[in-house]
Scaffold this motif. Structure first.
Motif, mmCIF file in Angstrom:
data_model
loop_
_atom_site.group_PDB
_atom_site.id
_atom_site.type_symbol
_atom_site.label_atom_id
_atom_site.label_comp_id
_atom_site.label_asym_id
_atom_site.label_seq_id
_atom_site.Cartn_x
_atom_site.Cartn_y
_atom_site.Cartn_z
ATOM 1 N N TYR A 70 14.957 4.990 -1.066
ATOM 2 C CA TYR A 70 13.686 4.780 -0.367
ATOM 3 C C TYR A 70 13.445 3.291 -0.095
ATOM 4 C CZ TYR A 70 12.325 9.659 -1.285
ATOM 5 O OH TYR A 70 12.260 11.043 -1.318
ATOM 6 N N PHE A 71 13.790 2.434 -1.041
ATOM 7 C CA PHE A 71 13.699 0.995 -0.789
ATOM 8 C C PHE A 71 14.587 0.617 0.396
ATOM 9 C CE2 PHE A 71 12.566 0.488 -5.476
ATOM 10 C CZ PHE A 71 11.264 0.098 -5.240
ATOM 11 N N HIS A 72 15.815 1.147 0.404
ATOM 12 C CA HIS A 72 16.751 0.873 1.490
ATOM 13 C C HIS A 72 16.203 1.389 2.823
ATOM 14 C CE1 HIS A 72 20.703 1.994 3.650
ATOM 15 N NE2 HIS A 72 20.491 0.709 3.833
ATOM 16 N N THR A 73 15.682 2.607 2.828
ATOM 17 C CA THR A 73 15.123 3.198 4.043
ATOM 18 C C THR A 73 13.987 2.354 4.597
ATOM 19 O OG1 THR A 73 15.738 5.439 3.365
ATOM 20 C CG2 THR A 73 13.956 5.242 4.970
ATOM 21 N N ALA A 74 13.084 1.941 3.727
ATOM 22 C CA ALA A 74 11.955 1.112 4.160
ATOM 23 C C ALA A 74 12.438 -0.193 4.783
ATOM 24 C CB ALA A 74 11.031 0.825 2.981
ATOM 25 N N SER A 75 13.479 -0.786 4.198
ATOM 26 C CA SER A 75 14.000 -2.045 4.736
ATOM 27 C C SER A 75 14.570 -1.848 6.138
ATOM 28 C CB SER A 75 15.069 -2.623 3.803
ATOM 29 O OG SER A 75 16.308 -1.941 3.918
ATOM 30 N N ASP A 102 4.742 1.318 16.301
ATOM 31 C CA ASP A 102 4.987 0.283 15.302
ATOM 32 C C ASP A 102 4.122 0.471 14.058
ATOM 33 O OD1 ASP A 102 6.496 -0.650 17.393
ATOM 34 O OD2 ASP A 102 5.480 -2.590 17.567
ATOM 35 N N ALA A 103 2.832 0.733 14.267
ATOM 36 C CA ALA A 103 1.910 0.838 13.135
ATOM 37 C C ALA A 103 2.301 1.982 12.205
ATOM 38 C CB ALA A 103 0.478 1.030 13.640
ATOM 39 N N THR A 104 2.649 3.126 12.781
ATOM 40 C CA THR A 104 3.051 4.267 11.950
ATOM 41 C C THR A 104 4.349 3.972 11.221
ATOM 42 O OG1 THR A 104 1.917 5.849 13.394
ATOM 43 C CG2 THR A 104 3.674 6.714 12.003
ATOM 44 N N ALA A 105 5.279 3.278 11.880
ATOM 45 C CA ALA A 105 6.536 2.915 11.237
ATOM 46 C C ALA A 105 6.293 2.024 10.022
ATOM 47 C CB ALA A 105 7.466 2.205 12.226
ATOM 48 N N ILE A 106 5.404 1.050 10.163
ATOM 49 C CA ILE A 106 5.087 0.154 9.043
ATOM 50 C C ILE A 106 4.451 0.934 7.902
ATOM 51 C CG2 ILE A 106 3.615 -1.775 8.313
ATOM 52 C CD1 ILE A 106 3.992 -2.893 11.195
ATOM 53 N N LEU A 107 3.538 1.829 8.232
ATOM 54 C CA LEU A 107 2.890 2.639 7.193
ATOM 55 C C LEU A 107 3.894 3.557 6.500
ATOM 56 C CD1 LEU A 107 -0.432 3.567 9.025
ATOM 57 C CD2 LEU A 107 -0.148 1.957 7.130
ATOM 58 N N ALA A 108 4.830 4.097 7.258
ATOM 59 C CA ALA A 108 5.863 4.944 6.656
ATOM 60 C C ALA A 108 6.723 4.135 5.691
ATOM 61 C CB ALA A 108 6.743 5.579 7.745
ATOM 62 N N ALA A 109 7.083 2.910 6.087
ATOM 63 C CA ALA A 109 7.863 2.041 5.199
ATOM 64 C C ALA A 109 7.089 1.758 3.914
ATOM 65 C CB ALA A 109 8.216 0.738 5.911
ATOM 66 N N LEU A 110 5.798 1.473 4.044
ATOM 67 C CA LEU A 110 4.975 1.216 2.855
ATOM 68 C C LEU A 110 4.884 2.460 1.970
ATOM 69 C CD1 LEU A 110 2.087 -0.865 4.457
ATOM 70 C CD2 LEU A 110 3.833 -1.703 2.875
ATOM 71 N N ALA A 111 4.793 3.626 2.591
ATOM 72 C CA ALA A 111 4.731 4.876 1.821
ATOM 73 C C ALA A 111 6.005 5.068 1.000
ATOM 74 C CB ALA A 111 4.521 6.057 2.761
ATOM 75 N N PHE A 112 7.158 4.761 1.578
ATOM 76 C CA PHE A 112 8.423 4.902 0.847
ATOM 77 C C PHE A 112 8.543 3.867 -0.262
ATOM 78 C CE2 PHE A 112 9.902 7.494 4.445
ATOM 79 C CZ PHE A 112 10.521 8.529 3.737
ATOM 80 N N ILE A 113 8.092 2.644 -0.015
ATOM 81 C CA ILE A 113 8.131 1.615 -1.062
ATOM 82 C C ILE A 113 7.236 2.020 -2.232
ATOM 83 C CG2 ILE A 113 7.484 -0.761 -1.616
ATOM 84 C CD1 ILE A 113 8.286 -1.462 1.313
ATOM 85 N N ASN A 114 6.031 2.500 -1.919
ATOM 86 C CA ASN A 114 5.103 2.928 -2.960
ATOM 87 C C ASN A 114 5.689 4.076 -3.774
ATOM 88 O OD1 ASN A 114 2.273 2.971 -4.114
ATOM 89 N ND2 ASN A 114 2.433 5.067 -3.346
ATOM 90 N N ARG A 115 6.281 5.066 -3.085
ATOM 91 C CA ARG A 115 6.862 6.194 -3.788
ATOM 92 C C ARG A 115 8.055 5.750 -4.633
ATOM 93 N NH1 ARG A 115 6.585 11.658 -3.400
ATOM 94 N NH2 ARG A 115 4.395 11.096 -3.237
#
Length: 303
Positions: A70-75, A102-115
């Protein structure tokens, strides 16, 4: 690196993905797209093998492996954004920001980092405090300004540097090397490595990370986007670090082969004496060396 562990992890990545019944539909779709289209899963397979070998039970080892992916995916999501590489294709599909904004992509990345942080905490909750502290330090080094975040900053500022092969290597060590550090060192903390073992493990992370980055650089230079599964040719266009440009393709291929040999030496040091403490890395090393050699041969033929 086998089909069984790949399928196990592919299913787990969907099962552990962030989400709730009330998740906004665009965000939910972006998260599903990312979770359901995995890459080669090189890093989580390393984590899964290491965590289980060092005594973490199956469910906990799976969570730790998913966290690293998930860290890798977010990056990757952040790296593809218009303000970064402005890529169009990732894993043979339109990038998330092209599909969902773009905004949804950033939020998705943050969701994966948080998880991912939550999964690491769950996986290591029953471990001694010394292991959890070491794991926390590993996360900070690999993902923070000394690792992935700092490496991405240097990647963006590369045009302002001397653009030397040495600087290219430094950026690669911080970006790609950092994620290999996480995949190897995070589960290794469970084994409480000696200082000598830790040095060899760190060397292995460096060699594998550099090798994979050079292979990626060669793909960017020589492969079509449909062959690589992602947008290629961006490094030259954006003035980003690429060893194939800094050294030339023949010299980059030679360095790739040298890194493969150096990783074999580091593995030999770890497994010297016939012990089985790190033998799972030898199997992974053989598979990774084969991947790098295949890329090298393919690019030689293309040239």
């Amino acid at each position: 690196m086998n089909a069984k562990s790949f399928q196990r992890l592919a299913a787990a990545l969907i099962r552990h993905a962030p989400g709730a019944s009330a998740t906004e539909p665009h965000l939910r779709a972006a998260i599903h797209q990312l979770a359901a289209t995995p890459g080669k899963l090189v890093r989580p397979q390393l984590v899964l093998a290491g965590a289980m070998h060092h005594g973490l039970r199956g469910a906990a080892a799976e969570r730790l492996a998913c966290a690293v992916e998930y860290f890798h995916t977010a990056s990757l999501v952040l790296d593809d954004l218009p303000c970064m590489d402005d890529a169009a294709l990732r894993r043979n599909r339109p990038c998330v920001h092209r599909q969902h904004g773009d905004a949804t992509a950033i939020l998705a990345a943050l969701a994966f980092i948080n998880r991912a942080y939550s999964l690491v905490g769950d996986a290591l909750a029953a471990e001694p405090r010394s292991v959890r502290v070491k794991a926390s330090a590993c996360l900070d080094r690999s993902l923070g300004v000394a690792g992935l975040v700092g490496g991405q900053a240097w990647d963006l500022a590369f045009a302002e540097t001397d653009r030397s092969a040495r600087t290219v290597g430094m950026v690669a060590a911080a970006k790609t090397g950092a994620l290999f550090e996480l995949a190897i060192l995070l589960p290794a903390t469970l084994a409480r490595p000696t200082r000598a073992e830790w040095r060899s493990l760190r060397a292995l992370c460096l060699y594998w990370g550099q090798g994979f980055q050079i292979a990626d650089d060669l793909r960017d230079v020589l492969a079509a986007s449909y062959e690589a599964g992602k947008t290629t040719g961006r490094d030259r266009l954006l003035g980003r670090p690429n060893l194939a440009y800094a050294l030339g393709v023949p010299a980059a291929r030679a360095r790739l082969r040298r890194l493969s040999a150096q990783s074999a030496t580091a593995l030999a040091r770890l497994t010297a004496g016939g012990g089985r403490r790190w033998h799972y890395l030898a199997a992974a090393g053989a598979a990774l060396s084969e991947v790098m050699a295949t890329v090298d041969e393919a690019q030689s033929a293309a040239a």
